[in-house]
Enzyme design. Structure first.
Site, PDB file in Angstrom:
ATOM      1  N   GLU A   1       0.839  -1.180   0.000  1.00  0.00           N
ATOM      2  CA  GLU A   1       0.000   0.000   0.000  1.00  0.00           C
ATOM      3  C   GLU A   1       0.880   1.237   0.000  1.00  0.00           C
ATOM      4  OE1 GLU A   1      -2.261  -1.059   3.482  1.00  0.00           O
ATOM      5  OE2 GLU A   1      -1.014   0.141   4.805  1.00  0.00           O
TER       6      GLU A   1
ATOM      7  N   HIS B   1      -4.606   2.749   8.178  1.00  0.00           N
ATOM      8  CA  HIS B   1      -3.364   2.250   8.763  1.00  0.00           C
ATOM      9  C   HIS B   1      -2.449   3.425   9.096  1.00  0.00           C
ATOM     10  CE1 HIS B   1      -3.877  -1.810   6.477  1.00  0.00           C
ATOM     11  NE2 HIS B   1      -4.484  -1.811   7.647  1.00  0.00           N
TER      12      HIS B   1
END
Lengths: 395, 289
Positions: free
Chosen positions: B209, B247
């Site tokens: 990511e 996150h």
């Protein structure tokens, strides 16, 4: 969490970092009082008025102005408080200025040349070390420096066992070309800055510029702090610095429901369990011809209440033309999520944009049946590819 | 074979008697994992889920011979729990806990540097070697024993990829959730190296990511040393700069850590990069042919 310049400077001062002194003001009259008080305390004859908003590039947008007498203080404060300040970080709508910092003028004439530096402390993700990043090119956008003069940016890694060491502080001061009293002041400044960074569990402290005054003092003229949200539990005093006016109201509302929401500019809303899958869902929306209107991670549970709260947040945005709910049921069962969606949908009533629900994982088939049998205007899908095609159809 | 864990792993649960620890320890046992006990300070000497509870990790290691620990303690105690496990000589520490302060993890990383423990996570779903052992919170039933290794920074997105693989008949050797935080114990590259060296792994899926440069580091290594086909996906192609996407580690800091930049470099390094997360399984099936 982000805080204002004046709050950041308070933290710096508490940790022994020399700062450009200032007093926060919410009205033109308060600004004048602040200016008088500063004159008494610091002897300053001129003042710098700085808009307090959570955005960089304030100077260029008219958010930093010099006042040479008290009438000018009042006039500038009147214009600045209440203005919509537009900078490269605020977006075209800008940010409303609700308070200003009246600061002492530190660019006075003196025996030596003034100099401006850049200094920040942040995490080097690669090494897992806190790192001081600094440059002799202060006062300008550091990203611009990185692009045009990458050799003018220096880094000093901090050993987690020892903290910053004296030789490192000396090295930095030498690299910045300092000598004499300014050199000593700079090494003190660096130690105090690292102490401030550690004491509040910051994830970034950025001082731009660090000023060497014409009488060889080292001062933080501006200050930006990003605080580690994960560490706020041990800093209740910092939580009080949170300024909800500076945050997107939808995101504030989302946080109240323990939802992780980021507002974006697109036309397809999405609600997903898990941050990685949420980002991947935004990407699917784009690949299907839409633009994601938000990031929303509802976490593991995805109960009827969270689905309802999430749908409300998404549908608040008039730009939203469709909604994609993407849940991968691992521990949570898809039929239960489906029931939650149906319940939330009925409760909210009038939803006049198409809703696509993609349920995969535990009891996915049963979940799809619940959606299909509900009689609601909800399209269902099981694979991610099916969901992508449905998005394509509706946008 | 598989990497990191199998049926011989002896697993301790830290935060054993808490809500999360209890729930997931139960599921791990049900899956067939050799859970040999747990640690909850103050509850030593009692039994929980039919297994012994210890006050300290070192006591537990001495009594059970545990070599693996999985951590479910609240974030404010996360760093301490990891360091306690390392001090007790646990070889593999899997930290599920989300929300450990970055400054704590900087200290943990420094602490681990002089010890012989491997840390997976924190803020991760854990590890599973399907059919052998599960040390984490992933749903066991979507997995199938086989020859694809999976490395991922995410939870549900990994389940998505695994589910696609399983439905195409592609089982997994080991799936490693390395975690979504900025400071983690085992990087993408560390995990990739383990899987490249594993005889039973024939292909590798990397799910990355935005934020950091771990995927780039892995890609450059794969270009030089890779011996197996790799399929890659980077989440966050549409994420704005400077915003944290769930996150703690998913934030674009500069030009280098965008999804586009990572995907370009991964492509150049010979990784089969997919733009759509719906095509991860399909692409792996194609490249294995």
């Amino acid at each position: 969490m982000n805080i204002h310049e004046y709050q950041a400077k308070e933290i710096l001062k508490q940790n022994g970092v020399a700062i450009q002194e200032g007093i926060v003001a919410y009205s033109p009259d308060e600004a004048v009082e602040a200016a008088k008080k500063l004159q008494k305390e610091t002897g300053t004859g001129w003042w710098v008025l700085k808009a307090q908003v959570h955005a960089g590039g304030r100077g260029k947008g008219g958010g930093v102005k010099l006042a040479k007498n008290l009438d000018e203080v009042k006039e500038i404060a009147s214009n600045m408080i209440g203005m919509q300040l537009v900078t490269h970080q605020t977006g075209p709508a800008g940010k409303k200025v609700r308070k200003i910092l009246v600061a002492q003028d530190v660019y006075y004439p003196g025996p030596s040349q003034k100099e401006e530096f850049y200094m920040s402390i942040l995490l080097n993700r690669k090494t897992g070390h806190h790192t001081i990043m600094y440059s002799p090119e202060g006062g300008m956008d550091i990203e611009q420096v990185a692009e045009q003069k990458p050799d003018r940016i220096f880094r000093e890694e901090i050993d987690p066992g020892n903290g910053i060491l004296p030789f490192q502080a000396r090295k930095i001061a030498f690299n910045l070309g300092l000598s004499g009293n300014a050199f000593k002041e700079m090494t003190r400044f660096i130690f105090a800055l690292y102490k401030a960074y550690s004491s509040v569990d910051a994830s970034l402290v950025e001082i731009n510029p660090v000023l060497k005054t014409t009488d060889d003092k080292i001062l933080a003229v501006d200050a930006k702090f990003n605080l580690d949200d994960n560490a706020l539990f041990r800093h209740p005093e910092l939580l009080e610095m949170r300024d909800l006016d500076e945050e997107d109201p939808t995101e504030v509302e989302a946080a109240r429901h323990n939802l992780n929401f980021v507002k974006l500019d697109g036309n397809v809303g999405c609600m997903v369990n898990g941050a990685g899958l949420a980002m991947a869902t935004m990407d699917i929306i784009k690949l299907s011809g839409g633009e994601p209107a938000n990031f929303l991670d509802v976490g593991g549970g995805a109960s009827a209440e969270t689905v309802e709260a999430g749908l409300k947040l998404i549908l608040n945005d008039p730009a939203v033309k469709a909604v994609l709910i993407n849940i991968f049921g691992g521990i949570v069962r898809c039929d239960r999520v489906a029931n939650g969606v149906v319940e939330a949908y009925k409760k909210l009533g009038n939803i006049n944009v198409p809703v696509i629900v993609r349920l995969q994982g535990t009891n996915a088939e049963e979940g799809k049946k619940v959606i299909d049998a509900s009689g609601l205007k909800v399209r269902s899908a099981i694979t991610l590819q099916e969901a992508a095609l449905l998005v394509k159809e509706v946008v | 074979m598989s990497v990191l864990i199998d049926q011989t792993s002896k697993v301790l649960v830290q935060g054993f008697t808490g809500k999360e620890g209890t729930f997931h320890a139960g599921l791990m046992i049900e899956y067939g994992t050799n859970v040999c006990g747990g640690v909850t300070p103050g509850k030593g000497g009692t039994r929980h889920l039919g297994l012994p509870v210890f006050n300290t990790v070192s006591e537990a290691v001495e009594a059970t011979g545990a070599d693996t620990s999985v951590i479910f303690v609240p974030p404010q105690f996360g760093a301490d729990a990891i360091m306690e496990a390392a001090d007790a000589g646990i070889a593999l520490i899997v930290a599920i806990t989300e929300g450990i302060p970055v400054a704590d993890m900087v200290k943990v990383k420094h602490y681990l540097a002089s010890r012989n423990s491997r840390l997976i996570g924190p803020n991760c779903p854990g590890i599973i070697s399907p059919g052998k052992a599960k040390v984490g919170i992933m749903p066991g039933f979507i997995h199938q024993q086989g020859n694809i290794g999976v490395v991922s920074r995410s939870g549900t997105l990994t389940y998505e990829a695994v589910d696609q693989l399983t439905k195409l008949g592609l089982g997994q050797s080991t799936c490693i959730g390395i975690g979504g935080d900025p400071v983690i114990g085992t990087s993408t590259l560390d995990a990739v190296k383990l899987l490249m060296d594993d005889d039973d792994t024939e292909g590798i899926v990397i799910i990355g990511e935005i934020g950091g440069d771990m995927e780039v580091e892995a890609a450059r290594w794969i270009k030089e040393h890779g011996t197996k086909p790799v399929v890659g996906f980077i989440a966050g192609q549409t994420a704005p700069k400077g915003r944290r996407m769930g996150h703690a580690g998913a934030i674009i800091g500069g030009k280098e850590d965008t999804a586009a930049a990572k995907m370009k470099i991964m492509n150049e390094c010979g990784i089969h990069v997919v733009e759509s997360p719906a095509l991860i399984g399909e692409t792996m099936a194609k490249v294995l042919k």
